[in-house]
Design an enzyme around this catalytic site. Sequence first.
Site, PDB file in Angstrom:
ATOM      1  N   THR A 120       2.162 -15.129 139.773  1.00 30.89           N
ATOM      2  CA  THR A 120       2.003 -13.931 139.333  1.00 30.89           C
ATOM      3  C   THR A 120       3.071 -12.926 139.775  1.00 30.89           C
ATOM      4  OG1 THR A 120      -0.223 -14.637 139.551  1.00 30.89           O
ATOM      5  CG2 THR A 120       0.249 -12.207 139.114  1.00 30.89           C
TER       6      THR A 120
ATOM      7  N   GLY B 190     -23.137 -10.329 119.674  1.00 31.51           N
ATOM      8  CA  GLY B 190     -23.050 -11.043 118.285  1.00 31.51           C
ATOM      9  C   GLY B 190     -21.757 -11.287 117.812  1.00 31.51           C
TER      10      GLY B 190
ATOM     11  N   GLU C 247      -5.862 -18.836 143.111  1.00 31.34           N
ATOM     12  CA  GLU C 247      -6.000 -18.613 144.606  1.00 31.34           C
ATOM     13  C   GLU C 247      -6.930 -19.564 145.165  1.00 31.34           C
ATOM     14  OE1 GLU C 247      -5.764 -14.725 146.403  1.00 31.34           O
ATOM     15  OE2 GLU C 247      -4.685 -14.091 144.516  1.00 31.34           O
TER      16      GLU C 247
HETATM   17  C1  FAD Z   1      -2.847 -17.189 135.610  1.00 33.79           C
HETATM   18  C2  FAD Z   1      -2.404 -17.811 137.234  1.00 33.79           C
HETATM   19  C3  FAD Z   1      -1.705 -17.117 138.226  1.00 33.79           C
HETATM   20  C4  FAD Z   1      -1.384 -17.796 139.198  1.00 33.79           C
HETATM   21  N1  FAD Z   1      -0.918 -17.087 140.331  1.00 33.79           N
HETATM   22  C5  FAD Z   1      -0.383 -17.682 141.297  1.00 33.79           C
HETATM   23  C6  FAD Z   1       0.481 -17.274 142.276  1.00 33.79           C
HETATM   24  O1  FAD Z   1       0.586 -15.958 142.116  1.00 33.79           O
HETATM   25  N2  FAD Z   1       0.954 -17.930 143.263  1.00 33.79           N
HETATM   26  C7  FAD Z   1       0.763 -19.261 143.407  1.00 33.79           C
HETATM   27  O2  FAD Z   1       1.111 -19.714 144.617  1.00 33.79           O
HETATM   28  N3  FAD Z   1      -0.199 -19.829 142.291  1.00 33.79           N
HETATM   29  C8  FAD Z   1      -0.828 -19.269 141.543  1.00 33.79           C
HETATM   30  N4  FAD Z   1      -1.479 -19.771 140.617  1.00 33.79           N
HETATM   31  C9  FAD Z   1      -1.702 -21.146 140.760  1.00 33.79           C
HETATM   32  C10 FAD Z   1      -3.054 -21.619 141.004  1.00 33.79           C
HETATM   33  O3  FAD Z   1      -3.348 -21.223 142.266  1.00 33.79           O
HETATM   34  C11 FAD Z   1      -3.416 -22.913 140.936  1.00 33.79           C
HETATM   35  O4  FAD Z   1      -3.361 -23.300 139.385  1.00 33.79           O
HETATM   36  C12 FAD Z   1      -4.769 -23.507 141.466  1.00 33.79           C
HETATM   37  O5  FAD Z   1      -4.544 -23.516 142.766  1.00 33.79           O
HETATM   38  C13 FAD Z   1      -5.095 -25.035 140.710  1.00 33.79           C
HETATM   39  O6  FAD Z   1      -4.051 -25.885 140.987  1.00 33.79           O
HETATM   40  P1  FAD Z   1      -3.614 -26.954 139.800  1.00 33.79           P
HETATM   41  O7  FAD Z   1      -3.435 -25.742 138.551  1.00 33.79           O
HETATM   42  O8  FAD Z   1      -2.638 -27.676 140.370  1.00 33.79           O
HETATM   43  O9  FAD Z   1      -4.805 -27.435 139.644  1.00 33.79           O
HETATM   44  P2  FAD Z   1      -5.126 -29.057 140.423  1.00 33.79           P
HETATM   45  O10 FAD Z   1      -4.882 -29.051 141.829  1.00 33.79           O
HETATM   46  O11 FAD Z   1      -4.368 -30.096 139.632  1.00 33.79           O
HETATM   47  O12 FAD Z   1      -6.824 -29.079 139.797  1.00 33.79           O
HETATM   48  C14 FAD Z   1      -7.163 -29.801 138.642  1.00 33.79           C
HETATM   49  C15 FAD Z   1      -8.687 -29.787 138.665  1.00 33.79           C
HETATM   50  O13 FAD Z   1      -9.119 -30.533 139.777  1.00 33.79           O
HETATM   51  C16 FAD Z   1      -9.871 -29.942 140.805  1.00 33.79           C
HETATM   52  N5  FAD Z   1      -9.772 -30.271 142.114  1.00 33.79           N
HETATM   53  C17 FAD Z   1      -8.402 -30.752 142.635  1.00 33.79           C
HETATM   54  N6  FAD Z   1      -8.535 -31.255 143.785  1.00 33.79           N
HETATM   55  C18 FAD Z   1      -9.815 -31.189 143.967  1.00 33.79           C
HETATM   56  C19 FAD Z   1     -10.605 -31.849 145.167  1.00 33.79           C
HETATM   57  N7  FAD Z   1     -10.130 -32.410 146.325  1.00 33.79           N
HETATM   58  N8  FAD Z   1     -12.046 -31.891 144.965  1.00 33.79           N
HETATM   59  C20 FAD Z   1     -12.537 -31.612 143.844  1.00 33.79           C
HETATM   60  N9  FAD Z   1     -11.946 -31.115 142.685  1.00 33.79           N
HETATM   61  C21 FAD Z   1     -10.467 -30.932 142.931  1.00 33.79           C
HETATM   62  C22 FAD Z   1      -9.540 -28.384 140.715  1.00 33.79           C
HETATM   63  O14 FAD Z   1     -10.732 -27.618 141.166  1.00 33.79           O
HETATM   64  C23 FAD Z   1      -9.513 -28.234 139.028  1.00 33.79           C
HETATM   65  O15 FAD Z   1     -10.652 -28.208 138.581  1.00 33.79           O
HETATM   66  C24 FAD Z   1      -2.048 -19.151 139.313  1.00 33.79           C
HETATM   67  C25 FAD Z   1      -2.583 -19.748 138.351  1.00 33.79           C
HETATM   68  C26 FAD Z   1      -2.824 -19.134 137.114  1.00 33.79           C
HETATM   69  C27 FAD Z   1      -3.370 -20.236 136.028  1.00 33.79           C
END
Ligand code: FAD
Length: 386
Positions: A158, A342, A366
């Site tokens: 972000t 609606g 986060e």
């Molecule tokens: C609009 C936006 C802004 C963002 N801004 C920032 C930022 O400023 N800085 C930054 O560093 N990051 C940022 N992010 C990243 C965000 O923090 C990550 O997308 C988030 O932490 C999830 O990681 P991932 O997308 O790799 O999903 P994954 O880790 O691949 O997870 C995929 C799914 O599996 C689930 N999962 C994963 N591990 C487990 C577990 N151990 N047990 C159960 N369920 C699990 C997750 O809950 C999710 O449903 C941003 C994301 C978005 C979409």
Amino acid sequence: MPWDPLGPEQRELRELVRTVAREVVAPRAAEIDASHTFPWDVVEAFREAGLFGLFFDEEDGGTGTGVLLSLVAIEEISRVCATSGLILAVQELGSLGLKLAGSAEQRAAWLPRLASGEVLAAYALTEAGSGSDSAAMRTTARADGDGWVLDGTKRFITNAGVAGLYTVFAKTDPEAGHRGISAFVVEADTPGFEVARLEEKLGITGSTTGELVFDGVRVGPDSLLGEVGEGFRLAMRILDRSRPGVAAQALGIAQGATDYALEYARTRETMGKPIAQHQLIAGKLADMETSTEAARGLLYRYGRMVDEGAHADELTKASAMAKLYCGDVAMQVAVDAVQVLGGYGYVREYPVERFMRDAKVCEIGEGTSEIQRIVIARQMLREIGA
Ligand SMILES: Cc1cc2nc3c(=O)[nH]c(=O)nc-3n(C[C@H](O)[C@H](O)[C@H](O)COP(=O)(O)OP(=O)(O)OC[C@H]3O[C@@H](n4cnc5c(N)ncnc54)[C@H](O)[C@@H]3O)c2cc1C
């Protein structure tokens, strides 16, 4: 007088935030969403009103008015525009590394400029292959002379492209797992640093979310935050304190959606009476208001805990609970608000579909809702000595 958790000085500042929200942000919200453009005019209004200062101590150039009020500020702005509320939340997220681990020199160099809003901040932890499992990051920082050279790519960051200062996490010892991660502050104009692309998103479309490339980025010794190898611990300590900012954004969305649905239900008539008087709609409105108020209770409790000096260890669970609950409530309440309107809920002319799209990220950024549950359960076990 209704019960109010804020003191007189804090109430005055909340009034100022409400004025900015009403007069500057609300009239721009639909356009910010439709144009997918970062709202520099809103940043300017926040600067002029001193709103960035609400997140900083007096000695660092801020108001020193406490965490509860800073959360209320994010809530009040997000009630009308979640993209704009996020600008405040991410200023805190991107500044926390300096606040928690910065040397006196680093703090003096940056915190006053962040408190005035002259410089925007960002927090770069996530990579394409490491989100929830952030310790699996691949970006490296290699010691070189008295400084460091960073190589790698961060994703989903972000404020990419609008921030002047990035808190970046990188492996200084790739063999040492999470103990091999260190934190750095990197200025946007450092050679080798580039914003490679910005994402097209479902919601918070005015906020930039981008990919950062570090290609032999050389930084001096003064860019290391805290100790070598302490970066992962710092990243988690930052999230303990920044997740409530996302919760506040979610709470604002939930309240904004509830307010709009209530007003609509008061005036829209079917079958001879306002829909608010049909029991199924009245029940929905009651549930929206109740869950929003319950979410507020958890979030404000966190704010008061910090302001009353709670130990850092106690914040982990309180912060995760606020983030989890506020995020889930925002999503549910926004979906309900669309239903109350609606067909009108489904079209861009009305703001509730925007609230619904904006709410979703509060369950992802986060730390996802699943990760919050893991954090909470882990703390519960710790509390019983398991
Ligand atoms: C609009 C936006 C802004 C963002 N801004 C920032 C930022 O400023 N800085 C930054 O560093 N990051 C940022 N992010 C990243 C965000 O923090 C990550 O997308 C988030 O932490 C999830 O990681 P991932 O997308 O790799 O999903 P994954 O880790 O691949 O997870 C995929 C799914 O599996 C689930 N999962 C994963 N591990 C487990 C577990 N151990 N047990 C159960 N369920 C699990 C997750 O809950 C999710 O449903 C941003 C994301 C978005 C979409």
